[in-house]
Scaffold this motif. Structure first.
Motif, PDB file in Angstrom:
ATOM      1  N   MET A 169       0.451  -1.383   0.125  1.00  0.00           N
ATOM      2  CA  MET A 169      -0.273   0.051   0.745  1.00  0.00           C
ATOM      3  C   MET A 169       1.047   1.389  -0.047  1.00  0.00           C
ATOM      4  SD  MET A 169      -2.880  -0.846   0.167  1.00  0.00           S
ATOM      5  CE  MET A 169      -2.778  -3.317   0.184  1.00  0.00           C
ATOM      6  N   GLN A 170       0.756   1.883  -0.907  1.00  0.00           N
ATOM      7  CA  GLN A 170       1.874   2.980  -1.075  1.00  0.00           C
ATOM      8  C   GLN A 170       0.683   4.720  -0.124  1.00  0.00           C
ATOM      9  OE1 GLN A 170       4.429   3.114  -2.498  1.00  0.00           O
ATOM     10  NE2 GLN A 170       4.226   1.232  -2.043  1.00  0.00           N
ATOM     11  N   SER A 171      -0.574   4.114   0.145  1.00  0.00           N
ATOM     12  CA  SER A 171      -1.572   5.669   0.664  1.00  0.00           C
ATOM     13  C   SER A 171      -2.818   5.095   1.437  1.00  0.00           C
ATOM     14  CB  SER A 171      -1.431   6.436  -0.390  1.00  0.00           C
ATOM     15  OG  SER A 171      -3.198   5.817  -1.186  1.00  0.00           O
ATOM     16  N   ARG A 172      -2.502   6.083   2.758  1.00  0.00           N
ATOM     17  CA  ARG A 172      -3.996   5.723   3.424  1.00  0.00           C
ATOM     18  C   ARG A 172      -4.991   5.693   2.978  1.00  0.00           C
ATOM     19  NH1 ARG A 172      -4.922   7.900   8.001  1.00  0.00           N
ATOM     20  NH2 ARG A 172      -3.484   9.083   9.122  1.00  0.00           N
ATOM     21  N   LYS A 173      -5.143   5.858   1.338  1.00  0.00           N
ATOM     22  CA  LYS A 173      -6.418   5.905   0.741  1.00  0.00           C
ATOM     23  C   LYS A 173      -6.941   4.584   0.176  1.00  0.00           C
ATOM     24  CE  LYS A 173      -9.458   7.743  -2.930  1.00  0.00           C
ATOM     25  NZ  LYS A 173      -9.610   8.378  -4.308  1.00  0.00           N
TER      26      LYS A 173
ATOM     27  N   TYR B 200       2.464  -5.826   7.762  1.00  0.00           N
ATOM     28  CA  TYR B 200       3.055  -4.013   7.180  1.00  0.00           C
ATOM     29  C   TYR B 200       4.713  -4.546   6.659  1.00  0.00           C
ATOM     30  CZ  TYR B 200       5.178   0.154   7.321  1.00  0.00           C
ATOM     31  OH  TYR B 200       5.089   1.118   6.933  1.00  0.00           O
ATOM     32  N   PHE B 201       4.828  -4.280   5.885  1.00  0.00           N
ATOM     33  CA  PHE B 201       6.315  -4.363   5.997  1.00  0.00           C
ATOM     34  C   PHE B 201       7.060  -2.977   5.085  1.00  0.00           C
ATOM     35  CE2 PHE B 201      10.793  -5.443   4.216  1.00  0.00           C
ATOM     36  CZ  PHE B 201      11.154  -5.595   5.035  1.00  0.00           C
ATOM     37  N   GLY B 202       7.490  -2.355   5.904  1.00  0.00           N
ATOM     38  CA  GLY B 202       7.838  -1.003   5.658  1.00  0.00           C
ATOM     39  C   GLY B 202       8.056   0.354   6.642  1.00  0.00           C
ATOM     40  N   HIS B 203       8.054   1.698   6.003  1.00  0.00           N
ATOM     41  CA  HIS B 203       9.131   2.248   7.632  1.00  0.00           C
ATOM     42  C   HIS B 203       7.971   2.909   8.850  1.00  0.00           C
ATOM     43  CE1 HIS B 203      12.596   2.975   4.768  1.00  0.00           C
ATOM     44  NE2 HIS B 203      11.461   3.180   4.088  1.00  0.00           N
ATOM     45  N   GLY B 204       8.514   3.412   9.759  1.00  0.00           N
ATOM     46  CA  GLY B 204       7.930   3.037  10.832  1.00  0.00           C
ATOM     47  C   GLY B 204       8.569   4.327  11.153  1.00  0.00           C
ATOM     48  N   SER B 205       7.835   5.362  12.532  1.00  0.00           N
ATOM     49  CA  SER B 205       8.588   6.550  13.389  1.00  0.00           C
ATOM     50  C   SER B 205       7.791   6.526  13.897  1.00  0.00           C
ATOM     51  CB  SER B 205       9.171   7.210  12.375  1.00  0.00           C
ATOM     52  OG  SER B 205       7.731   8.331  11.251  1.00  0.00           O
ATOM     53  N   LEU B 206       8.104   7.206  14.906  1.00  0.00           N
ATOM     54  CA  LEU B 206       7.208   8.020  15.479  1.00  0.00           C
ATOM     55  C   LEU B 206       6.961  10.048  15.345  1.00  0.00           C
ATOM     56  CD1 LEU B 206       9.005   7.031  18.675  1.00  0.00           C
ATOM     57  CD2 LEU B 206       7.920   6.264  18.337  1.00  0.00           C
TER      58      LEU B 206
ATOM     59  N   LEU C  86       4.353   8.863  18.874  1.00  0.00           N
ATOM     60  CA  LEU C  86       3.010   8.546  18.967  1.00  0.00           C
ATOM     61  C   LEU C  86       3.534   7.271  17.569  1.00  0.00           C
ATOM     62  CD1 LEU C  86       0.164   9.993  19.082  1.00  0.00           C
ATOM     63  CD2 LEU C  86       0.903   7.968  21.051  1.00  0.00           C
ATOM     64  N   PRO C  87       4.053   6.173  17.401  1.00  0.00           N
ATOM     65  CA  PRO C  87       4.349   5.318  16.579  1.00  0.00           C
ATOM     66  C   PRO C  87       3.646   5.005  15.534  1.00  0.00           C
ATOM     67  CG  PRO C  87       3.692   3.935  18.762  1.00  0.00           C
ATOM     68  CD  PRO C  87       3.308   5.111  18.832  1.00  0.00           C
ATOM     69  N   SER C  88       3.569   5.427  13.858  1.00  0.00           N
ATOM     70  CA  SER C  88       2.898   5.816  13.188  1.00  0.00           C
ATOM     71  C   SER C  88       3.180   4.860  11.618  1.00  0.00           C
ATOM     72  CB  SER C  88       2.772   6.690  12.737  1.00  0.00           C
ATOM     73  OG  SER C  88       4.148   7.283  12.163  1.00  0.00           O
ATOM     74  N   LEU C  89       2.922   4.167  10.640  1.00  0.00           N
ATOM     75  CA  LEU C  89       3.344   3.509   9.648  1.00  0.00           C
ATOM     76  C   LEU C  89       3.597   4.868   8.520  1.00  0.00           C
ATOM     77  CD1 LEU C  89       0.998   0.580   9.875  1.00  0.00           C
ATOM     78  CD2 LEU C  89       2.940   0.832  11.382  1.00  0.00           C
ATOM     79  N   GLU C  90       4.363   4.567   7.768  1.00  0.00           N
ATOM     80  CA  GLU C  90       5.249   5.787   6.592  1.00  0.00           C
ATOM     81  C   GLU C  90       4.418   4.833   5.464  1.00  0.00           C
ATOM     82  OE1 GLU C  90       8.835   6.936   7.352  1.00  0.00           O
ATOM     83  OE2 GLU C  90       8.555   7.785   8.976  1.00  0.00           O
ATOM     84  N   LEU C  91       2.236   5.163   5.504  1.00  0.00           N
ATOM     85  CA  LEU C  91       2.925   4.355   4.361  1.00  0.00           C
ATOM     86  C   LEU C  91       3.094   4.661   2.951  1.00  0.00           C
ATOM     87  CD1 LEU C  91      -1.081   4.145   5.216  1.00  0.00           C
ATOM     88  CD2 LEU C  91       0.414   2.280   4.986  1.00  0.00           C
TER      89      LEU C  91
ATOM     90  N   ALA D  62       0.335  13.430   5.531  1.00  0.00           N
ATOM     91  CA  ALA D  62      -0.784  12.495   5.732  1.00  0.00           C
ATOM     92  C   ALA D  62      -0.785  11.190   5.170  1.00  0.00           C
ATOM     93  CB  ALA D  62      -1.730  13.370   3.988  1.00  0.00           C
ATOM     94  N   ASP D  63       0.108  10.528   4.667  1.00  0.00           N
ATOM     95  CA  ASP D  63       0.561   9.207   4.641  1.00  0.00           C
ATOM     96  C   ASP D  63       0.466   8.368   5.641  1.00  0.00           C
ATOM     97  OD1 ASP D  63      -1.337   8.793   2.420  1.00  0.00           O
ATOM     98  OD2 ASP D  63       0.085   9.317   1.116  1.00  0.00           O
ATOM     99  N   HIS D  64       0.980   9.659   7.229  1.00  0.00           N
ATOM    100  CA  HIS D  64       1.101   8.722   8.043  1.00  0.00           C
ATOM    101  C   HIS D  64       0.188   8.255   9.092  1.00  0.00           C
ATOM    102  CE1 HIS D  64       5.569  10.086   9.074  1.00  0.00           C
ATOM    103  NE2 HIS D  64       5.369   9.971   7.587  1.00  0.00           N
ATOM    104  N   LEU D  65       0.363   6.076   9.540  1.00  0.00           N
ATOM    105  CA  LEU D  65      -1.005   6.304  10.048  1.00  0.00           C
ATOM    106  C   LEU D  65      -0.376   5.996  11.041  1.00  0.00           C
ATOM    107  CD1 LEU D  65      -3.797   5.001   8.816  1.00  0.00           C
ATOM    108  CD2 LEU D  65      -2.643   2.482   9.297  1.00  0.00           C
ATOM    109  N   LEU D  66      -1.767   6.912  12.392  1.00  0.00           N
ATOM    110  CA  LEU D  66      -1.207   5.939  13.802  1.00  0.00           C
ATOM    111  C   LEU D  66      -1.749   4.697  14.265  1.00  0.00           C
ATOM    112  CD1 LEU D  66      -2.025   9.836  15.445  1.00  0.00           C
ATOM    113  CD2 LEU D  66       0.198   8.312  14.780  1.00  0.00           C
ATOM    114  N   LEU D  67      -1.731   3.895  15.043  1.00  0.00           N
ATOM    115  CA  LEU D  67      -2.043   3.361  15.322  1.00  0.00           C
ATOM    116  C   LEU D  67      -3.379   2.997  15.660  1.00  0.00           C
ATOM    117  CD1 LEU D  67       1.281   1.198  16.752  1.00  0.00           C
ATOM    118  CD2 LEU D  67       0.799   1.444  14.654  1.00  0.00           C
ATOM    119  N   SER D  68      -3.952   4.172  16.149  1.00  0.00           N
ATOM    120  CA  SER D  68      -4.988   3.780  16.625  1.00  0.00           C
ATOM    121  C   SER D  68      -5.830   3.977  15.349  1.00  0.00           C
ATOM    122  CB  SER D  68      -5.098   5.411  18.060  1.00  0.00           C
ATOM    123  OG  SER D  68      -5.313   6.152  16.719  1.00  0.00           O
TER     124      SER D  68
END
Length: 185
Positions: free
Chosen positions: A1-5, A21-27, A32-37, A44-50
């Motif tokens: 997946m390349q985007s939140r959408k 999920y295999f990709g970048h993650g950051s704080l 807060l941990p997020s996935l960098e989609l 806008a494409d950083h996805l919080l775990l919540s």
């Protein structure tokens, strides 16, 4: 997946047993941990775990593995605490995850768990002699569970039926080969 959408569309159209999920993650700036989609600079494409939890809430999978840096960091805000009440098995990384090691670990886990039928904790914590125990990489994986028991059902593909040989027309292919060989002479 390349985007939140794309992720929202994919999860709304299926009921996965496993989300990997295999990709970048950051704080985030707030820790807060997020996935960098998408692109790392496109927030806008950083996805919080919540947010991921809200996406999975209606049809939660049995396993979520977030194989990206910092997905298991920050204690209560990490993947295990965020997703663990909804998803029976949550696997994440508490520090930096090096892609080569992270990919090998995931492959060996899924081999042992899904194909060999090992209990998930044993499948994850099996340390091959190939891994160094003096390095830190093997100890960065977080494993959270909320199941009381686990019965792994491995898939056994059906074997051939007794009349399979009757359904194969071998005369015609053999005749084509014979014709070809005769033409070579």
């Amino acid at each position: 997946m390349q985007s939140r959408k794309q992720l929202v569309n994919a999860l709304s159209g299926m009921q996965p047993d496993i989300v990997y999920y295999f990709g970048h993650g950051s704080l985030t700036a707030g820790g807060l941990p997020s996935l960098e989609l998408g692109a790392a600079r496109d927030k806008a494409d950083h996805l919080l775990l919540s947010d991921l939890l809200r996406m999975l809430q209606d049809n939660p999978p049995q396993v979520v593995w977030l194989n990206g840096c910092m997905t298991g960091a920050e204690g209560f805000h990490g993947a295990g605490h965020q997703l663990g009440q909804t998803v029976p098995i949550v696997i994440s990384q508490r520090t930096t995850a090096f892609s080569g090691h992270a990919a090998q670990l995931a492959q060996s886990f899924f081999q042992r768990f899904l194909l060999d039928g090992q209990e998930p904790a044993l499948a994850l914590h099996h340390l091959d002699d190939l891994y160094s125990r003096t390095d830190f990489q093997w100890s960065t994986t977080m494993f959270h569970t909320s199941y009381a028991s686990c019965e792994v059902q491995t898939h056994q593909p059906p074997g051939p039926t007794k009349d399979a040989a009757k359904r194969l027309d071998r005369k015609e292919p053999k005749a084509l080969i014979d014709d070809f060989l005769m033409a070579l002479k």
